[in-house]
Design a protein around this motif. Sequence first.
Motif, PDB file in Angstrom:
ATOM      1  N   SER A 189      20.247  46.877   5.511  1.00 34.58           N
ATOM      2  CA  SER A 189      18.953  47.572   5.524  1.00 34.58           C
ATOM      3  C   SER A 189      18.165  47.104   6.747  1.00 34.58           C
ATOM      4  O   SER A 189      18.318  45.960   7.193  1.00 34.58           O
ATOM      5  CB  SER A 189      18.146  47.299   4.240  1.00 34.58           C
ATOM      6  N   GLY A 190      17.341  47.964   7.273  1.00 39.74           N
ATOM      7  CA  GLY A 190      16.545  47.609   8.426  1.00 39.74           C
ATOM      8  C   GLY A 190      17.393  47.479   9.687  1.00 39.74           C
ATOM      9  O   GLY A 190      18.457  48.092   9.830  1.00 39.74           O
TER      10      GLY A 190
ATOM     11  N   TYR B  12      24.191  45.028   9.172  1.00 41.83           N
ATOM     12  CA  TYR B  12      22.904  45.190   8.503  1.00 41.83           C
ATOM     13  C   TYR B  12      23.037  46.215   7.384  1.00 41.83           C
ATOM     14  O   TYR B  12      23.529  47.326   7.588  1.00 41.83           O
ATOM     15  CB  TYR B  12      21.830  45.610   9.505  1.00 41.83           C
TER      16      TYR B  12
ATOM     17  N   SER C 167      15.196  38.451  10.666  1.00 38.09           N
ATOM     18  CA  SER C 167      16.156  39.072   9.756  1.00 38.09           C
ATOM     19  C   SER C 167      16.797  37.980   8.914  1.00 38.09           C
ATOM     20  O   SER C 167      16.987  36.848   9.365  1.00 38.09           O
ATOM     21  CB  SER C 167      17.230  39.838  10.535  1.00 38.09           C
TER      22      SER C 167
ATOM     23  N   VAL D 256       9.990  40.684   7.957  1.00 35.83           N
ATOM     24  CA  VAL D 256      11.436  40.856   7.799  1.00 35.83           C
ATOM     25  C   VAL D 256      11.820  42.214   8.355  1.00 35.83           C
ATOM     26  O   VAL D 256      11.413  43.263   7.820  1.00 35.83           O
ATOM     27  CB  VAL D 256      11.850  40.729   6.324  1.00 35.83           C
ATOM     28  N   SER D 257      12.579  42.224   9.444  1.00 38.59           N
ATOM     29  CA  SER D 257      12.980  43.480  10.078  1.00 38.59           C
ATOM     30  C   SER D 257      14.256  44.050   9.500  1.00 38.59           C
ATOM     31  O   SER D 257      14.530  45.244   9.647  1.00 38.59           O
ATOM     32  CB  SER D 257      13.174  43.275  11.584  1.00 38.59           C
ATOM     33  N   GLY D 258      15.082  43.214   8.854  1.00 36.48           N
ATOM     34  CA  GLY D 258      16.333  43.719   8.305  1.00 36.48           C
ATOM     35  C   GLY D 258      17.037  42.659   7.478  1.00 36.48           C
ATOM     36  O   GLY D 258      16.723  41.461   7.530  1.00 36.48           O
ATOM     37  N   VAL D 259      17.982  43.129   6.696  1.00 37.15           N
ATOM     38  CA  VAL D 259      18.819  42.269   5.852  1.00 37.15           C
ATOM     39  C   VAL D 259      20.266  42.554   6.214  1.00 37.15           C
ATOM     40  O   VAL D 259      20.691  43.717   6.290  1.00 37.15           O
ATOM     41  CB  VAL D 259      18.556  42.537   4.360  1.00 37.15           C
TER      42      VAL D 259
ATOM     43  N   ARG E 297      12.446  41.680   0.912  1.00 34.72           N
ATOM     44  CA  ARG E 297      13.253  42.791   1.424  1.00 34.72           C
ATOM     45  C   ARG E 297      12.707  43.190   2.779  1.00 34.72           C
ATOM     46  O   ARG E 297      11.749  42.579   3.286  1.00 34.72           O
ATOM     47  CB  ARG E 297      13.188  43.973   0.458  1.00 34.72           C
ATOM     48  N   THR E 298      13.314  44.209   3.370  1.00 37.42           N
ATOM     49  CA  THR E 298      12.887  44.664   4.688  1.00 37.42           C
ATOM     50  C   THR E 298      11.419  45.099   4.630  1.00 37.42           C
ATOM     51  O   THR E 298      11.024  45.880   3.749  1.00 37.42           O
ATOM     52  CB  THR E 298      13.766  45.835   5.165  1.00 37.42           C
TER      53      THR E 298
ATOM     54  N   GLN F 169       9.329  39.214  14.434  1.00 40.08           N
ATOM     55  CA  GLN F 169      10.286  39.762  13.472  1.00 40.08           C
ATOM     56  C   GLN F 169      11.376  38.732  13.165  1.00 40.08           C
ATOM     57  O   GLN F 169      11.747  37.909  14.001  1.00 40.08           O
ATOM     58  CB  GLN F 169      10.919  41.044  14.026  1.00 40.08           C
TER      59      GLN F 169
END
Length: 952
Positions: free
Chosen positions: A166-167, A164, A183, A221-224, A195-196, A181
């Motif tokens: 981000s996030g 990950y 990703s 979006v919880s993360g990328v 984005r996150t 959530q």
Amino acid sequence: MTRTMDTDAAVARPVKPGPAVTRRLIRKETRGDLPMLVCLAVLVLVLTALCAWAPALAGRQEDRALRQRVDAAQAQAPLISLSTTPEIFNTSPPTVDMATLLAAGRTLTHPLSGGAARHLSFTGGGSYDYDPASLLSPRPPGPAITSTQLTASYLPSARTHLRYVSGRAPADHTPLTTTPQISLSQATAQALRVRTGSRLSLEFAKTPGAQTSAPQAELVVSGVYRTTASTDGFWTGRETLDQPSRYPAERSTGTVLAVRGLVGRDAADLLAGAGVGGPRVTWQLRADLSGAALDRARALTGPLSHFSADLSAALCQGSDWVTGDISCQVGGQSTQSLLVTDSLTPLLTTFTAQDRQARALATYAVDALAGVALATVAVAVRLLLRRRRPHLRLQRARGASTARLVLLRCAVAWPVVLVAALLGWATGGALAPTGTSGSPQPLPAVLVTAVVLLTVPLMTWLAVREPRRPGRLRRTRRKTAVGRRVVLELTVLLATAAGVTALRSQGPDGILGAVPVLVALSVVLILLRVYPLVLRLVLRQTRRGRGVVGFVGAARAAHDAPATGLALFVLVLTLGTAVFGGLVQRTVDDGLATGAAWTTGADASATVAGTATPAGSSNIAPTGIRTAFQHLRTLDLAGQADGAVVSQVAVVTVDPRQLAAVAPKSPLAAVLLSGLTIPSGTRVDASVPLPSLLSPDLRTRERAGGFTTTVVTQGQPPVNLTLKPVGTLTTAELRDPLLGPVTAQLPPGTPLLITTAGADRLLPQQDSGSTVLLLKGDGPAALRSAAAKALGPLAQIRVRTEALSTLRADGLTQGLGTVYTTSSILAALSGLLALALELTLTSHERSRTTSFLRTLGLGGKEAGAIHFLQLLPLALASAVGGTLLGLLEPRLLAGTLDLRQFTGGPAQPALHTDYSLTLALVAGVTALILAAAATETVLARRRRLGAVLRLT
């Protein structure tokens, strides 16, 4: 007078020996026959030990080969899976307990019968996938993208392959009131411009019968993440988790952007509360084939064939009120019917065919070993009877019957043979590996023992039977013997021809595997016909010479030629088996190198989905690794002459100069370089016909003229290309390793067209098709690093050295090599023993000849030369016959020698004779016979005059 007559009658009356006399005679016979009995015992012990040990060892190799195939397949995808869809509308409000449902999947193997559930284990804890949902917001980026389809998946096994940026990963436990959530990959986030923390509004498909409008839901979006490289094939079929794909819309103009994201485990619970229908839940099962893998796999295939019916009977009853389909209960949750996907059974079917071919090839070596060993038994019994000939004649003269002499021989030999058989079986069983799919085979051991037991009385009867009374003329008896020999030879030749014909038509089996032994026997019969004729010609030449040594040696060799049939058979069969085994192993070894090159195309290759060339691919040039790109597309072509459409043509674009740099010795690269090279400065556009090379099947569809194609991409003007054929690819060029990675992606029979890389600048980049990168350089680590840097972490990378090691480590290949190596060594040892016994059996006649000549003044050197000349024709005949047999058998059995499955190449590998091994074997046999001649010469020199006179 009367008393004298009574005394004479008493003397003339034969006295029947009592039991004590018989036992004493048997012990005396045993002590005298001890050396030959030891030879018989060793032969029987080795053969019965092999019957107990070899099948278990072969079973272990088969188990290893099957485990290798199963492990490789399970690294790419599960071989067995269960899937179902939960029915959420049976409750109000709609609910699903996904954690309980996923955990209950471990109980689904209980209905398996026969204890098969013990050999299956669950991996990953289960996963689920929703049908693609329409993304309402944010709106699709760019005017060309008319809609976006997002697939939400719960895939816990992907967490170890992500990093990950981000996030964080979606949570598996969230309150019911929170937003689900998701990703996304970095490429997907950029394509969607999110984005996150961004929110995605989705519209899911409605459930007919339960909903009147499509449900909508919102995800955050919880993360990328970024994907990491994997060597276990995890990303095969999961490329959309990293890169979005595009395809034309079905019912409107425009392009659809397809993306995929990862959700947490309880996302299904939250979406069910929003009225979204249940996802497709999948449990992956892993087959545990440790130990007796082949037996376990066979035990699994039976229950798996009716696993779906067993699940329905155990878990399903009634029907769902919404869909009307059958309703099942899994962990207290109502689901639709359970679907079983079984890929283990097809894999086992393929492996069984490969294993059958390996067993057939091994049968040749085993039968040849049995033939050599039994011939050695016959030689040993002959020598045993030859040593006892004076004693047998004396017993015969004293009134012993033929049956009594046969039984006496049996009473001496049979206990030794039986004890040796039991000891060999016990030894082989103790040495045999346990826990394998192979088991000791008592029937072959019993047959071997029975043949040896029957050989003793049969040959004894032939040696001691009463001679025929001379009631007919000698010439008539000679004609009868000649006729019998001709009938026997014709019978053997006809049986050999019939066996070879049957073997080539229907393949080998337990009986037809002995055909090579018949071929060896036919070669020996032909040699026995030619051998004396050649010796007579030599004798005619030596008769005109001045010396007596050459004439006497040739005369003795011609005189002994008919009696050397058994020794010649043993030597020819031993040499033929070794040459044949060396040919098979050399062919397989060379084929493995070809198969590894075909798999990788060059020193290494990397393959990714789509035809987009990464921008950073030029960065690998400074590392000293040469590269060449190949782009594969599937297009519909139209003939310029008649306009006929040829659909689904594999169009490969290449740069000939790059291929020539990667494989400078490749014939295909030379053909492409001469036919597809465009002069520098030439502008490549749609008006310029592109030079192309065609496969033969595509050329037959359009014999005159070229092809045209139109490629339409949404949002872009159509591209019209003209492809001008400049040549037709030959079969050898189509099997060039450079095309291996591309051809592996095509169904058999797909038409192929290769054109210049200039077409890549005209054709749009597509998510379909594939890109292959060929690499030339040193070091697997450097090649992998360069490939991953060029095509990204999702590339499937193959290195030639690693592929070759994998092929060589295959259990079937190693097992076949072990069988031929072991059989050749044992056949050689048995053949040496038979040769030594045969030379011992015939040494008396040679010694008599040289002793007689020594009394006439022959010197020691001349006597040694006579010994050498008497044995030289046997060495030459066996060398010629063995070499001829070893080279002839593969050609006769070419239709049954399918070695492609062991090599992995595109075609049957060409037969390659191991000439170094052949020369070494011929030299070894010749040296052995010369050593025997030298030994006899040394022994003759040590005899004193009295011994020489007694021999004469």
